[in-house]
Write an enzyme that holds these catalytic residues in place. Structure first.
Site, PDB file in Angstrom:
ATOM      1  NE  ARG A  36      -3.491  -1.451   0.402  1.00  0.00           N
ATOM      2  CZ  ARG A  36      -4.574  -2.145   0.084  1.00  0.00           C
ATOM      3  NH1 ARG A  36      -4.484  -3.443  -0.068  1.00  0.00           N
ATOM      4  NH2 ARG A  36      -5.718  -1.555  -0.104  1.00  0.00           N
ATOM      5  CD  GLN A  60      -2.126   6.514  -3.941  1.00  0.00           C
ATOM      6  OE1 GLN A  60      -2.128   7.330  -4.864  1.00  0.00           O
ATOM      7  NE2 GLN A  60      -2.320   6.874  -2.688  1.00  0.00           N
ATOM      8  CG  ASP A  62      -4.774  -0.690  -3.508  1.00  0.00           C
ATOM      9  OD1 ASP A  62      -5.275  -1.827  -3.391  1.00  0.00           O
ATOM     10  OD2 ASP A  62      -4.617   0.091  -2.555  1.00  0.00           O
ATOM     11  CB  SER A  82      -7.782   1.087  -2.932  1.00  0.00           C
ATOM     12  OG  SER A  82      -6.971   0.938  -1.785  1.00  0.00           O
ATOM     13  CE1 TYR A 110      -6.717  -1.489   3.994  1.00  0.00           C
ATOM     14  CE2 TYR A 110      -4.561  -0.493   3.653  1.00  0.00           C
ATOM     15  CZ  TYR A 110      -5.862  -0.733   3.235  1.00  0.00           C
ATOM     16  OH  TYR A 110      -6.287  -0.178   2.052  1.00  0.00           O
TER      17      TYR A 110
END
Length: 380
Positions: free
Chosen positions: A120, A125, A128, A131, A226
């Site tokens: 992460r 990004q 991902d 997400s 997380y």
């Protein structure tokens, strides 16, 4: 390099790993894409759409004999056995809780990249998938909850009187939770949010939500932003802090997940008994055991006048958007891993190092080593 895209066979799955739009991007970058017949029908992509984009419609066997197989859900063990030695599997694997799949990939001597293990980081990004899918799930959880409620979200002033705005309580301010906050606020609700990470308070308030503060303790374990672990004592304190808001809530959305473990219990039947009749709970963690004691996977349960929605695949209820985003994530991931249509196998690269679980049958991640030697793992 041939990339195979099979039709997803998991129940209630409507998404597809690669869409016609992304097929064009792959072919533009020198890849050939084989798509199983009717793989995109659940997302309203026809075989003709894929052919026009440059893909080849193929049998399931031909797809799994490709150089690379990319799909959403972990593959069936029978499909793994079709894959060629030295080929590559890219999908959500959840390997820690799926030892039989790990052993099958080791025995078949294939390489596996797990999309749920991508680090992460800012650089990752665009790759991902967790997400991108959670974003859609957070939106749909609010819409689904609203459709089950017997009232509207916003305040409404009419000649017959004033309707008060609905109260929405959201557990968890991760990607899904933040999208749920934004969606509920846009619809006019009062939104209260609980999260065990105090640093999320600013994000919650920036979206117009009100943060329910709970004093933290040393049991909270975070990794990469997380939650990896939390004590029962803390969960009890959290329940006590939010009880007043939950008792007054019209809609409660729970998003709490701990990777590789059963979802933490947040709404017990005792707490449920204190909620008002007509309220709705959307349990976004139902596929991992649920945050609500009475939720059931892929069912809506009515208890004490409260509707408990247990939709296990919320992104799959928005298959067009979900598939497009997933496919774009996979494209970005593949372009990062390859050069001139060949894998770089750069183990020094953080993204490769985190997501490459098995290289030609050899387990690379310490937390998975030993799985291939487990005598009790049965592949039959």
């Amino acid at each position: 390099m041939k990339i195979g895209v099979p039709k997803e066979i998991v129940a209630h799955e409507t998404r597809v790993a690669i869409t016609p739009t992304i097929v064009k991007q792959f072919t533009k970058n020198g890849f050939q894409v084989l798509v199983e017949k009717n793989a995109g029908e659940g997302s309203n992509f026809t075989d003709e759409n894929y052919i026009e984009a440059g893909a080849v419609i193929a049998s399931r066997k031909d797809v799994y004999e490709s150089d690379v197989v990319t799909q959403i859900n972990p593959p069936d063990l029978g499909d793994v056995k079709i894959m060629r030695q030295g080929s590559v599997l890219i999908s959500l694997l959840f390997a820690s809780s799926n030892p039989t799949l790990v052993k099958a990939c080791v025995d078949q001597k294939i390489s596996t990249f797990s999309l749920d293990a991508i680090p992460r980081t800012s650089l990752a990004q665009s790759m991902d998938v967790l997400s991108s899918q959670a974003n859609l799930a957070g939106y749909k959880a609010v819409i689904l909850g609203a459709s089950k409620m017997g009232k509207i979200f916003p305040m409404l002033m009419t000649s017959a009187g004033t309707i008060k705005p609905s109260t929405v309580v959201i557990f968890g301010a991760g990607v899904a939770g933040l999208q749920a906050i934004a969606t509920a606020k846009r619809l006019g609700a009062n939104v209260w949010v609980s999260d065990i990470r105090p640093e999320t308070k600013e994000q919650v308030e920036s979206l117009g939500g009100k943060f329910i503060e709970v004093e933290g303790d040393d049991s909270i374990k975070l990794e990469g932003g997380y939650v990896k672990g939390v004590s029962d004592d803390f969960l009890k304190k959290q329940q006590e802090a939010v009880l007043e808001k939950v008792a007054d809530a019209d809609l409660v959305i729970t998003t709490a997940l701990i990777p590789g473990k059963k979802a933490p219990l947040i709404i017990s039947d005792e707490m449920l008994s204190k909620m008002k009749s007509g309220a709705v709970i959307v349990d976004m963690a139902v596929s991992q055991g649920g945050n609500c004691q009475s939720s059931e996977l892929n069912k809506t349960v009515l208890k004490n006048g409260i509707s408990i929605v247990g939709e296990g695949n919320l992104p799959g209820t928005l298959p067009i958007n979900a598939s497009e985003l997933f496919a774009k994530n996979v494209l970005n991931f593949m372009l990062h891993l390859t050069e001139e249509s060949k894998f770089k196998w750069d183990i020094e690269d953080e993204i490769t190092n985190g997501s490459l679980l098995i290289k030609e049958g050899n387990i690379l991640q310490d937390y998975l080593k030993g799985v291939s030697n487990l005598q009790e793992v049965n592949l039959n």
